[in-house]
Motif scaffolding. Sequence first.
Motif, PDB file in Angstrom:
ATOM      1  N   LEU A 133       0.944  -0.706   0.121  1.00 56.56           N
ATOM      2  CA  LEU A 133      -0.024   0.019  -0.173  1.00 56.56           C
ATOM      3  C   LEU A 133       0.620   0.884  -0.139  1.00 56.56           C
ATOM      4  O   LEU A 133       1.609   1.394   0.607  1.00 56.56           O
ATOM      5  CB  LEU A 133      -1.147  -0.346   1.441  1.00 56.56           C
ATOM      6  N   GLY A 134       0.448   2.045   0.026  1.00 57.38           N
ATOM      7  CA  GLY A 134       1.027   3.748  -0.614  1.00 57.38           C
ATOM      8  C   GLY A 134       0.401   4.896  -1.479  1.00 57.38           C
ATOM      9  O   GLY A 134      -0.793   4.651  -1.668  1.00 57.38           O
ATOM     10  N   TYR A 135       0.924   5.873  -1.748  1.00 55.50           N
ATOM     11  CA  TYR A 135       0.675   7.063  -2.107  1.00 55.50           C
ATOM     12  C   TYR A 135       0.926   7.392  -3.370  1.00 55.50           C
ATOM     13  O   TYR A 135       2.006   6.903  -3.610  1.00 55.50           O
ATOM     14  CB  TYR A 135       0.528   8.135  -0.937  1.00 55.50           C
ATOM     15  N   LEU A 136       1.108   7.969  -4.286  1.00 51.18           N
ATOM     16  CA  LEU A 136       1.185   9.019  -5.611  1.00 51.18           C
ATOM     17  C   LEU A 136       0.569   9.880  -5.524  1.00 51.18           C
ATOM     18  O   LEU A 136      -0.155  10.391  -5.061  1.00 51.18           O
ATOM     19  CB  LEU A 136       0.148   7.779  -6.287  1.00 51.18           C
ATOM     20  N   THR A 137       1.167  10.562  -6.609  1.00 48.80           N
ATOM     21  CA  THR A 137       0.875  11.731  -6.569  1.00 48.80           C
ATOM     22  C   THR A 137       0.979  12.761  -7.908  1.00 48.80           C
ATOM     23  O   THR A 137       1.955  11.923  -9.180  1.00 48.80           O
ATOM     24  CB  THR A 137       2.444  13.368  -5.928  1.00 48.80           C
ATOM     25  N   ALA A 138      -0.163  13.349  -8.357  1.00 43.44           N
ATOM     26  CA  ALA A 138       0.149  13.362  -9.439  1.00 43.44           C
ATOM     27  C   ALA A 138       0.997  14.891 -10.206  1.00 43.44           C
ATOM     28  O   ALA A 138       1.262  15.589 -11.199  1.00 43.44           O
ATOM     29  CB  ALA A 138      -1.404  14.334 -10.295  1.00 43.44           C
ATOM     30  N   GLU A 139       1.838  15.387  -9.428  1.00 46.61           N
ATOM     31  CA  GLU A 139       2.540  16.657  -9.214  1.00 46.61           C
ATOM     32  C   GLU A 139       3.239  16.530  -9.751  1.00 46.61           C
ATOM     33  O   GLU A 139       4.370  15.517  -9.159  1.00 46.61           O
ATOM     34  CB  GLU A 139       2.648  17.414  -7.530  1.00 46.61           C
ATOM     35  N   ILE A 204      -1.474  19.306  -0.382  1.00 45.64           N
ATOM     36  CA  ILE A 204      -0.625  18.779  -0.475  1.00 45.64           C
ATOM     37  C   ILE A 204      -2.262  17.429  -1.643  1.00 45.64           C
ATOM     38  O   ILE A 204      -3.494  17.329  -1.736  1.00 45.64           O
ATOM     39  CB  ILE A 204       0.380  17.671  -0.407  1.00 45.64           C
ATOM     40  N   THR A 205      -2.109  16.672  -2.926  1.00 45.41           N
ATOM     41  CA  THR A 205      -2.619  16.105  -3.723  1.00 45.41           C
ATOM     42  C   THR A 205      -2.475  15.192  -3.799  1.00 45.41           C
ATOM     43  O   THR A 205      -1.121  15.108  -4.109  1.00 45.41           O
ATOM     44  CB  THR A 205      -2.960  16.778  -4.588  1.00 45.41           C
ATOM     45  N   LEU A 206      -2.546  14.163  -3.336  1.00 46.39           N
ATOM     46  CA  LEU A 206      -2.056  12.307  -3.471  1.00 46.39           C
ATOM     47  C   LEU A 206      -3.501  11.344  -3.865  1.00 46.39           C
ATOM     48  O   LEU A 206      -5.009  11.567  -3.404  1.00 46.39           O
ATOM     49  CB  LEU A 206      -1.843  12.173  -1.678  1.00 46.39           C
ATOM     50  N   PHE A 207      -2.697  10.569  -3.754  1.00 48.11           N
ATOM     51  CA  PHE A 207      -3.946   9.306  -4.284  1.00 48.11           C
ATOM     52  C   PHE A 207      -3.397   8.015  -3.506  1.00 48.11           C
ATOM     53  O   PHE A 207      -2.216   8.169  -3.449  1.00 48.11           O
ATOM     54  CB  PHE A 207      -3.711   8.885  -6.243  1.00 48.11           C
ATOM     55  N   ASN A 208      -4.169   7.457  -3.351  1.00 49.99           N
ATOM     56  CA  ASN A 208      -4.074   5.700  -2.331  1.00 49.99           C
ATOM     57  C   ASN A 208      -4.194   4.949  -3.469  1.00 49.99           C
ATOM     58  O   ASN A 208      -4.561   4.694  -3.981  1.00 49.99           O
ATOM     59  CB  ASN A 208      -5.076   5.811  -0.998  1.00 49.99           C
ATOM     60  N   GLN A 297       0.603  -8.394 -11.704  1.00 48.38           N
ATOM     61  CA  GLN A 297      -0.118  -7.240 -10.645  1.00 48.38           C
ATOM     62  C   GLN A 297      -1.757  -6.355 -10.643  1.00 48.38           C
ATOM     63  O   GLN A 297      -1.984  -5.892 -11.987  1.00 48.38           O
ATOM     64  CB  GLN A 297       0.791  -6.230 -11.144  1.00 48.38           C
ATOM     65  N   ALA A 298      -2.047  -6.722  -9.470  1.00 39.53           N
ATOM     66  CA  ALA A 298      -3.628  -6.653  -9.658  1.00 39.53           C
ATOM     67  C   ALA A 298      -3.456  -4.782  -8.709  1.00 39.53           C
ATOM     68  O   ALA A 298      -3.390  -5.154  -7.569  1.00 39.53           O
ATOM     69  CB  ALA A 298      -4.726  -6.878  -9.191  1.00 39.53           C
ATOM     70  N   ASP A 299      -3.926  -4.407  -9.086  1.00 36.13           N
ATOM     71  CA  ASP A 299      -3.877  -2.832  -8.105  1.00 36.13           C
ATOM     72  C   ASP A 299      -5.307  -1.517  -8.476  1.00 36.13           C
ATOM     73  O   ASP A 299      -5.515  -2.583  -9.064  1.00 36.13           O
ATOM     74  CB  ASP A 299      -2.721  -1.989  -8.499  1.00 36.13           C
ATOM     75  N   THR A 300      -5.426  -0.965  -7.372  1.00 39.66           N
ATOM     76  CA  THR A 300      -6.665  -0.146  -7.160  1.00 39.66           C
ATOM     77  C   THR A 300      -5.801   1.519  -6.739  1.00 39.66           C
ATOM     78  O   THR A 300      -4.412   1.066  -5.971  1.00 39.66           O
ATOM     79  CB  THR A 300      -7.033  -0.768  -6.443  1.00 39.66           C
ATOM     80  N   VAL A 301      -6.201   1.848  -7.579  1.00 37.12           N
ATOM     81  CA  VAL A 301      -5.761   3.467  -7.130  1.00 37.12           C
ATOM     82  C   VAL A 301      -6.851   4.919  -6.759  1.00 37.12           C
ATOM     83  O   VAL A 301      -8.062   4.247  -7.651  1.00 37.12           O
ATOM     84  CB  VAL A 301      -5.656   4.210  -8.591  1.00 37.12           C
ATOM     85  N   SER A 302      -6.908   4.989  -6.129  1.00 38.00           N
ATOM     86  CA  SER A 302      -8.982   5.856  -5.985  1.00 38.00           C
ATOM     87  C   SER A 302      -8.390   7.265  -6.482  1.00 38.00           C
ATOM     88  O   SER A 302      -7.064   7.268  -6.413  1.00 38.00           O
ATOM     89  CB  SER A 302      -8.422   5.972  -3.627  1.00 38.00           C
ATOM     90  N   ASP A 303      -9.672   8.382  -5.960  1.00 41.97           N
ATOM     91  CA  ASP A 303      -9.680   9.115  -6.231  1.00 41.97           C
ATOM     92  C   ASP A 303      -8.739  10.561  -5.676  1.00 41.97           C
ATOM     93  O   ASP A 303      -8.587  10.139  -4.403  1.00 41.97           O
ATOM     94  CB  ASP A 303     -11.270   9.840  -6.801  1.00 41.97           C
ATOM     95  N   GLN A 304      -7.580  11.482  -6.008  1.00 42.34           N
ATOM     96  CA  GLN A 304      -6.969  11.896  -5.739  1.00 42.34           C
ATOM     97  C   GLN A 304      -7.962  12.785  -4.564  1.00 42.34           C
ATOM     98  O   GLN A 304      -8.872  13.334  -4.663  1.00 42.34           O
ATOM     99  CB  GLN A 304      -6.900  13.525  -6.523  1.00 42.34           C
ATOM    100  N   LYS A 305      -7.246  13.093  -3.245  1.00 47.58           N
ATOM    101  CA  LYS A 305      -7.008  13.833  -1.839  1.00 47.58           C
ATOM    102  C   LYS A 305      -6.880  14.513  -1.610  1.00 47.58           C
ATOM    103  O   LYS A 305      -5.328  14.633  -2.013  1.00 47.58           O
ATOM    104  CB  LYS A 305      -7.159  12.357  -1.088  1.00 47.58           C
ATOM    105  N   THR A 306      -7.520  16.261  -1.893  1.00 45.43           N
ATOM    106  CA  THR A 306      -6.513  17.217  -0.778  1.00 45.43           C
ATOM    107  C   THR A 306      -6.322  17.536   0.075  1.00 45.43           C
ATOM    108  O   THR A 306      -7.469  17.258   1.213  1.00 45.43           O
ATOM    109  CB  THR A 306      -6.362  18.507  -1.777  1.00 45.43           C
TER     110      THR A 306
END
Length: 593
Positions: A133-139, A204-208, A297-306
């Motif tokens: 599990l982790g975090y991603l960013t669009a920035e 900050i804006t992140l995706f889980n 790999q099977a993965d999920t990404v959430s909507d962005q969260k500020t």
Amino acid sequence: MSENVKNMILAAALSLVFIGLWDYFYAFPEIDKQRRAQTQQEQLAKVPQLGAPERVTAGQPPVKAAPKSLAQALALSPRIAIDTRSISGSIALKGGRIDDVSLKNYRETVDPSSPIITLLSPEDGPSPYYAELGYLTAETENAPVLPTTETLWTTDADGLTTAKPVTLTWDNGHGLVFKRVISVDDEYLFTVKDSVENKAGAPITLFNYARVSRVGHPPSAGYAALHEGFVGVVGETGEEVTYDKIEKEDNAVKTYKGVGGWVGLTDKYWAAVVAPDQNLPMEARYASMGGAVKTYQADTVSDQKTIEPGKTAETTTYVFAGAKVVDVLDAYKTNPGLKRFDLLIDWGWFYFITRPMFRLIDFLYKLLGNFGLAILAVTVIVKLAFLPLANKSYQSIAKMKAIQPRIKELKEKYGDDKHKFNMEQMELFKREKVNPASGCLPVIVQIPVFFSLYKVLVVTIEMRHAPFFGWIRDLSAPDPTNVFNLFGVLPFDPTHVAIFGPYLALGVWPLLMGGSMWLQMKMNPEPADEIQKTMFAWMPVIFTFTMGGFASGLLIYWTWNNLLSIVQQGVIMKRAGVRFEFWDNLRKTFQRA
């Protein structure tokens, strides 16, 4: 027996033969091939992990050489031990991965001293398989520093138990504090609560993200009726893709969108799954990459969260890593509410029959204490349930036998005039109130019941290593005896013979099944058509060889069902006053021999 009945039985026989040919001529040889390939893959270097979907960015971890053993791989990171009623293992502080899970209640073989099942293992060891599990960013500019697979989390806990969650913490040194609280239940579900505290001066804006990764194509169980590979539910729709079929997708990636759900990778009895918040939108993906060694790999990404300055954002993700026990999966549908989580088991198209069939067998098992006895009892119950239908069918067959001399007279009278013969035959049926199609009903009913029981024995872990009596120690496995090595006297396994091996799984129960089928054939007169006569004569032999490697529980069911059918048909024929041809047919057979 009417031509329609014979044709229906012949069609059913050919369907079962096709299954046998597929499983034991194509699918089972693939098992050995895949296992050899897996051994070779473990010797090769690792491929890089997959990145995130295109709309987000994530750093690629360095390519590492694999240590020689699991112990060496585990030693590469500080760890928190896991110890519950059902699982043991550890969580890696480097990367915060759940990558070491063994199943306490299941062993590799029926031998109680054999090793317990190892499900998840770290990236740097043999057969890597893990959840992350982790975090991603669009920035792209001024992107926040996020934890990666190389991040070393800290904790003051010494172990994870059902009663004692653990908390991981990491400070990026730039105003963001990441916390991860991991708890586990008595079965196989981890609850991971991630939070990010923003102490910086800007939002900050992140995706889980959450993913299950597996390096190398795992050995297949080899059943055509069983799904292995990518599995999940996105929104309200179940999604299945095999390891091989994902390669045929564009860029070897298949994406889905919906509100709630879960995705993961499944074997015959075990699975690893990640499930985000069930009330929020998510994007899911199945993907494969790599050269000689594939990474799935099977993965999920959430909507962005500020996250505004001075605020904290929290996310809950569930990780399942364990055995696909029906009651356990059903419970997770209710709490924590994982959508249609029972579909982690491949119930197939006949879900509405297979599920009740399992429940009935499971109930009888708890009542009788033996799954084999439960299968025998289910056969009797099914026979009783369809007794009126079967009686009507056998009575129709008895009437057909009674008018056979008159049908023969019509054939002689009208010779080659088939149209006239058919017209007169239909008039005869009307006068005598005979429905030749009714003889097909027991066959039609028996086919879905047979396939549903076959499915239950193949896909449910409750049947795994369930003993019967005598030499049958696992009803989900083939009969271990074999006539070709004189039932163990000769020191070799005939099923390993090249090309013909799959057809040489001929033990005691396959022989009993074939013998009972042959006896059932002798309840009826031989077909007049020579082609049908030959097919029906060879059918018990073909079934015996093609079904020899089927689960012994299925053969026990089929044998018992045949014997009950013989008794039932004999009683009905006697009551109808029709000549009982069983003994005459047997005598003729042995006279010809």
